[in-house]
Structures are given as structure tokens and as C-alpha cells.
Design a protein around this motif. Structure first.
Motif, PDB file in Angstrom:
ATOM      1  N   ASN A 114      24.157  42.011  42.052  1.00  0.00           N
ATOM      2  CA  ASN A 114      24.757  41.266  40.935  1.00  0.00           C
ATOM      3  C   ASN A 114      25.311  42.151  39.820  1.00  0.00           C
ATOM      4  O   ASN A 114      25.743  41.653  38.801  1.00  0.00           O
ATOM      5  CB  ASN A 114      23.775  40.230  40.377  1.00  0.00           C
ATOM      6  N   ALA A 121      29.771  42.105  47.583  1.00  0.00           N
ATOM      7  CA  ALA A 121      28.568  42.366  46.780  1.00  0.00           C
ATOM      8  C   ALA A 121      27.881  41.052  46.398  1.00  0.00           C
ATOM      9  O   ALA A 121      26.648  40.932  46.480  1.00  0.00           O
ATOM     10  CB  ALA A 121      28.930  43.161  45.532  1.00  0.00           C
ATOM     11  N   GLN A 122      28.689  40.071  46.017  1.00  0.00           N
ATOM     12  CA  GLN A 122      28.107  38.770  45.647  1.00  0.00           C
ATOM     13  C   GLN A 122      27.419  38.132  46.843  1.00  0.00           C
ATOM     14  O   GLN A 122      26.316  37.602  46.738  1.00  0.00           O
ATOM     15  CB  GLN A 122      29.187  37.855  45.063  1.00  0.00           C
ATOM     16  N   ILE A 178      33.905  43.229  45.707  1.00  0.00           N
ATOM     17  CA  ILE A 178      33.140  42.433  44.736  1.00  0.00           C
ATOM     18  C   ILE A 178      32.607  41.165  45.410  1.00  0.00           C
ATOM     19  O   ILE A 178      31.442  40.795  45.252  1.00  0.00           O
ATOM     20  CB  ILE A 178      34.025  42.093  43.504  1.00  0.00           C
ATOM     21  N   SER A 179      33.452  40.534  46.212  1.00  0.00           N
ATOM     22  CA  SER A 179      32.969  39.308  46.872  1.00  0.00           C
ATOM     23  C   SER A 179      31.908  39.654  47.921  1.00  0.00           C
ATOM     24  O   SER A 179      30.948  38.898  48.103  1.00  0.00           O
ATOM     25  CB  SER A 179      34.127  38.494  47.460  1.00  0.00           C
ATOM     26  N   THR A 188      34.139  43.966  38.383  1.00  0.00           N
ATOM     27  CA  THR A 188      32.682  43.832  38.379  1.00  0.00           C
ATOM     28  C   THR A 188      32.263  42.461  38.891  1.00  0.00           C
ATOM     29  O   THR A 188      33.025  41.494  38.822  1.00  0.00           O
ATOM     30  CB  THR A 188      32.122  43.991  36.947  1.00  0.00           C
ATOM     31  N   THR A 189      31.051  42.417  39.395  1.00  0.00           N
ATOM     32  CA  THR A 189      30.498  41.124  39.799  1.00  0.00           C
ATOM     33  C   THR A 189      30.175  40.319  38.548  1.00  0.00           C
ATOM     34  O   THR A 189      29.803  40.872  37.515  1.00  0.00           O
ATOM     35  CB  THR A 189      29.210  41.305  40.617  1.00  0.00           C
ATOM     36  N   THR A 190      30.345  39.018  38.646  1.00  0.00           N
ATOM     37  CA  THR A 190      29.981  38.154  37.517  1.00  0.00           C
ATOM     38  C   THR A 190      28.835  37.265  37.964  1.00  0.00           C
ATOM     39  O   THR A 190      28.828  36.750  39.070  1.00  0.00           O
ATOM     40  CB  THR A 190      31.166  37.273  37.104  1.00  0.00           C
ATOM     41  N   ASN A 191      27.835  37.149  37.090  1.00  0.00           N
ATOM     42  CA  ASN A 191      26.659  36.364  37.472  1.00  0.00           C
ATOM     43  C   ASN A 191      26.923  34.872  37.296  1.00  0.00           C
ATOM     44  O   ASN A 191      27.643  34.469  36.419  1.00  0.00           O
ATOM     45  CB  ASN A 191      25.450  36.772  36.625  1.00  0.00           C
TER      46      ASN A 191
END
Lengths: 120, 454
Positions: free
Chosen positions: B106, B100-101, B97-98, B451-454
Motif C-alpha cells: 500500500n 502493487a494494489q 501501481i495496480s 504512488t499507490t493510494t489507500n
């Protein structure tokens, strides 16, 4: 009749499971499978691998693909996690089985010769 | 008709990185599946963490493998299934996840499948080692690792929840392929013929290029074109057909022969290939060349219901090993190696080496097929003496190098040195693997979404 190395009739691959190794014998030509089955016996395989196989040797048949599977128990001196053996996984063990001598009709094609003639 | 394409991104932890990148670019695949494990992987990871607290509990190559492909996979809708979660799939999922960010993705959804790692709890489960019949409880103090071979259910659940990436702990290797097939075709886990078909496809795919010409070439007998650029395998699966091919415009080959070798690889009784989700009968499988580098896999009702148990691998601390080599060449090489062996045996007595086992082989003569090696030549040009010892303490294992390095000035004429520049210790702790069967209800899987958080 002539006596040749199994390598001329079959190919092989070995794999590990713990302290055991499996060694396949696969006929290049499935028509030769009965002959291979007759001669590549547990006794013949023990003749080659006996000095390093500390347990039983099993033979299984896969007639649909013209192949045998040998399982050599306790052949890896404890298995990859603990063995002192230089070739720790037994992935190189398959080549020894192809040195086995087999007797076949004079007319039986040999893999290396067919290869040299560019048939393969 | 639905035709699902699965690509093999890696066959083990240290496989080539380019396979995944090429598959994403040119493979037109739906799923990219990674196997990152061999039998010793999890116990080795546990040891690495014990020796160095900063070691990550998942595949250390996780980020390096995913960074070049993650954005493209998300954009193209290629879903990733990987068992790189090792000891802590949740930590691995959070790391992705990190990543991906960092990459600006996103809306990535990662499913972590955990549950099979038992640690010392395996000693309380009233089960015995398969190899010795001894209760695991008796070895409680020596347990370094214990992990279950899980099935595909957790992967299927993650995919059903819309995960772009499913990252698991130890599952049976083939499950990273079985999972997506169950998801796509809606197979029931009670449909053992369908499950066995998926498992067999996974078994053929899990070792990557071993089915496309790797581990196959034998010059003059089995030639492989352009082996240096051997291409990753792709499985094409419909409701009624199974086919193995490879990435186009790569080296290697897919033939009935490559498929047959892989079908039997690491198999014991082929009529009862034990899997977490079924028993597969590999004698009911055959192959048909359907085109260049395309082989149809014919699987004829090859399933039987799964058993009530799962396999557990247990790693026990078993002392230490050390390994050294001494090099000889030219006239009398073998005689000098023999003399060096005698010198070492005497030295081991003098320093009171307490070894559980000492092994001395001549590399190039008898180190690979060992006592089964055909008679060697009397006077080989080169001889490499290799010495390996197993001891119960680290200090005893250290004695080996302390006796071998001095041979440079105390040994025979023309004694060659091996790796003497490498500093420090070459002693390795041993975590020996044993196995057990455990009732499957004792090892439930846990699927979590990240999940990624915006």
C-alpha cells in the motif's frame, strides 16, 4: 617451433553493433600476448573473414588484459533488424578466429593439453 | 564503509525469470537491475503495436517479472531499476501501481523516466543518418520508430525522490547500474572518472550471466561447472573498489577470463567507449582474482567528458522477409539439395518472384560462417536447405512458402518437410535500424512519480 590453432592460446567472444561485429582475442597467458599481437594481424583476420566482411577491419589493443579487439564492418548483411543471414547476430562468429594457425616455440603450452593433464 | 550490492535481474527481454527471484531470496542485494532491451526491442514493439492494437507499449513480461518479487523487494528495501518502460514508461509505472494494489503493497512509489522516444519528430530535427549521411527528413514516410539512448540522470532523480522502483524508456543499458551508484555515492555527472567507473561496472553487469559463465563454455578448453544452474552476477561497489561475484551456491564461475570476455563484448574502439554520460577508456581496466568467484575490477581513471550528442536509433519500414527450410539426409543428400535449389530458382522465375535479395544456405554446412566457412565434406549425411527472401511487398514474400510447401510432392526423392503444420503466414515485416546523433539538449528526460493510494 610448431604451428597450432589460435584456440590453444586464446579465447574469443563476438558481439554485434548494428551491421558490425566485434571479435575479441584474449590470451590465456598474458605472457603470450606479444606473440599473438605479432601474428593475429588485420591481414590474417581478413584471410578468414574477408569473404563475408563488406567493410573495413579494425584492430584495437588492450594490453592491460592481454587482448585484441577486431571490428568487422558490414559483416552482418545489414544487421539483425534486416539481415537474411541465418545466424542473425554474429554471436557465433568468434569460433572462426580461433582456427587461425599460429607459430610458437615448441615449449609453448597448449590449452587442450594442459586441460587434459588437469592443470587448469 | 558503504558497500553497495547490485544484482542483475535480467540481461534482455527473454532472459530466465529465476535470476531475479533467487537474487531477492539469497543475494543480500541493495538494488535489482533489469535490462530488457536489445537494439531491435523498441522498433519490434512499435511494429507489434501497429499489427495488434491491444499490445502493451511496455515490456509484455513486466508483470510476470515483477509479480514474484515486488512484495519481497519492498519489504527488504531492495530498490528496482528497470528499462522495461519501452515506448511508454508512464503506462508501465501505472501498471506496476495496480499490481502493487493487487498484491496488497500500500505504499509503493514508482518513478517513470520518459523523454527519449521521438517518433516521427526525429525527421524535423535536421540530423542525418550515420550510416549513409542522408538527411532523416528524406525518410520521413518510412519512420516506424525513433528512440534515444538516454543517460542515468532520470534514474538518479527518481531514486532521490524515494522511488522503490524506477522504470525507464531506452537508456544506455549500463545506466540501470550507473544510476544507483551515482545516487548512493553522490557522484557529480561532471566527475567523469567516477561516472566511467559506474558505467564500466554497468557494462560488465548488463549482460547478466555472460560474466558468470554463460556464453563462455568450450568443453576441453573452458569448462564451466553446473552451467544449467548458472548464477546471476552481483557487483559489490564501495567508494574505492569494484568487485564482480555471483549468487552463492549456483553454477557458473567468475574469473578474470569471464570478465575479460565481457569487458570487450559489443565494443568497437575500447579506448573510447561512447556512453551518454561519459566516454570510458576500457584499456584502463584490468582484473584480479580476489577469491573463488570473486574478481576485483581495477579501473584506473578511465573517464573522459561526455560529448554534446546522444545516439538515436531509427527504425524504417523496409519491406518483408520470409524464410523456409527443406530437409535431406542419407546418400546423395547434397545432390538432392542442389537439385532442389535449381528447381526453386526456376520456379521463382516462373512465378515472377520480385525479390530484392534471395539467400540459400545449407544448414550444418555453411549457414553460420557463410562464405567464410572452410571447405565442407563432399558427401555430408544431412543437408538442410534454408531459403530466405526479402521483398518490398507482403504478397511477393508469400510466394516463397507457396513454392516450398509443394516440394513435398513435386520435389526430389526423400524431401523432408519443415514446420508445414504451422498455419498461416511466416512473412515478417522488416523495420531496419539506422542511427544518428542528436544534440543532447533536444532530448530532455521527464521523471514522474506514481504512488499507490489507500
Amino acid at each position: 617451433m610448431k604451428t597450432i590453432a589460435l584456440r590453444e592460446l586464446a579465447h574469443s567472444r563476438s558481439g554485434e553493433k548494428g551491421n558490425h561485429s566485434n571479435i575479441s582475442v584474449i590470451a590465456y597467458d598474458p605472457a603470450l600476448f606479444p606473440l599473438i599481437k605479432d601474428q593475429v594481424t588485420i591481414e590474417a583476420v581478413r584471410g578468414l573473414y574477408g569473404p563475408i566482411t563488406k567493410g573495413a577491419i579494425h584492430r584495437y589493443e588492450l594490453p592491460a588484459i592481454g587482448a585484441l579487439n577486431f571490428v568487422l564492418e558490414n559483416v552482418l548483411e545489414g544487421g539483425r533488424s534486416r539481415t537474411l543471414v541465418f545466424e542473425e547476430s554474429g554471436k557465433a562468429l568468434s569460433s572462426l578466429i580461433l582456427t587461425l594457425r599460429v607459430t610458437v616455440p615448441q615449449s609453448t603450452p597448449e590449452r587442450s593439453q594442459a586441460h587434459n593433464k588437469g592443470i587448469l | 564503509m558503504k558497500n553497495i550490492k547490485l544484482g542483475c535481474g535480467s540481461a534482455w527481454a527473454r532472459d530466465r525469470f529465476e535470476h531475479a527471484v533467487e537474487l531477492v531470496k539469497h543475494g543480500n542485494i541493495d538494488y535489482l537491475c533489469f535490462d530488457s532491451m536489445s537494439e531491435v526491442t523498441m522498433s519490434a514493439a512499435q511494429v507489434a503495436m501497429m499489427e495488434n492494437a491491444s499490445t502493451v507499449p511496455y515490456d509484455p513480461y513486466l508483470v510476470e517479472r515483477m509479480r514474484p518479487i515486488l512484495s519481497d523487494c519492498k519489504r527488504k528495501g531492495i530498490r528496482i531499476i528497470t528499462n522495461q518502460g519501452w515506448l511508454d514508461p508512464v503506462a508501465a509505472a501505472e501498471r506496476l501501481i495496480s499490481l502493487a494494489q493487487e498484491l496488497g503493497i500500500n505504499d509503493l512509489k514508482v518513478a517513470a523516466v520518459s523523454g527519449g522516444v521521438l517518433h516521427q519528430a526525429v525527421a524535423d530535427m535536421d540530423i542525418n543518418f550515420i550510416e549513409t549521411g542522408e538527411p532523416i527528413a528524406h525518410a520521413r514516410d518510412r519512420i516506424a520508430s525513433a528512440e534515444t539512448y538516454m543517460g542515468a540522470e532520470g534514474i538518479v532523480q527518481g531514486l532521490a525522490q524515494g522511488a522503490d522502483v524506477v522504470i525507464t524508456t531506452r537508456v544506455a543499458d549500463a545506466c540501470v547500474y550507473l544510476g544507483p551508484l551515482v545516487h548512493e555515492f553522490g557522484w557529480s555527472f561532471d566527475d567523469h572518472h567516477a561516472i566511467a567507473r559506474g558505467m564500466i561496472i554497468g557494462h560488465l553487469m548488463e549482460c547478466g550471466t555472460q560474466i558468470t559463465g554463460g556464453y563462455f563454455a568450450d568443453p576441453g578448453y573452458k569448462d564451466v561447472p553446473d552451467l544449467a544452474n548458472v548464477g546471476a552476477p552481483i557487483a559489490e561497489v564501495t567508494e574505492s573498489s569494484s568487485l564482480i561475484t555471483k549468487l552463492p551456491e549456483t553454477g557458473g564461475l567468475v574469473t578474470e577470463a569471464t570478465c575479460k570476455e565481457q569487458l570487450i563484448y559489443e565494443v568497437q574502439d575500447p579506448s573510447a567507449y561512447m556512453c551518454p554520460d561519459c566516454i570510458a577508456d576500457l584499456t584502463r581496466v584490468s582484473f584480479r582474482q580476489a577469491g573463488k568467484d570473486r574478481v576485483e575490477v581495477i579501473i584506473n581513471e578511465a573517464g573522459r567528458p561526455k560529448t554534446d550528442s546522444l545516439k538515436v536509433l531509427i527504425g524504417l519500414t523496409e519491406g518483408y522477409t520470409a524464410e523456409e527450410m527443406v530437409l535431406f539426409a542419407g546418400p546423395g543428400a547434397l545432390a538432392r539439395a542442389d537439385l532442389t535449389k535449381d528447381i526453386l530458382r526456376e520456379r521463382f522465375k516462373k512465378v515472377d518472384l520480385k525479390a530484392e535479395e534471395i539467400r540459400m544456405d545449407y544448414v550444418g554446412m555453411n549457414a553460420v560462417h557463410r562464405e567464410s566457412t572452410p571447405a565442407p565434406p563432399d558427401d555430408p549425411y544431412e543437408v538442410v536447405l534454408r531459403i530466405a527472401v526479402r521483398t518490398s511487398t507482403r504478397a511477393e514474400a508469400e510466394k516463397l512458402r507457396k513454392e516450398v510447401d509443394p516440394l513435398a510432392v513435386n520435389g526430389t526423392y526423400g524431401t523432408g518437410k519443415w514446420a508445414t503444420m504451422s498455419p498461416g503466414s511466416r512473412v515478417q515485416p522488416v523495420v531496419g535500424l539506422s542511427s544518428a546523433l542528436i544534440p543532447r539538449q533536444k532530448v530532455p528526460f521527464i521523471m514522474t512519480l506514481h504512488t499507490t493510494t489507500n
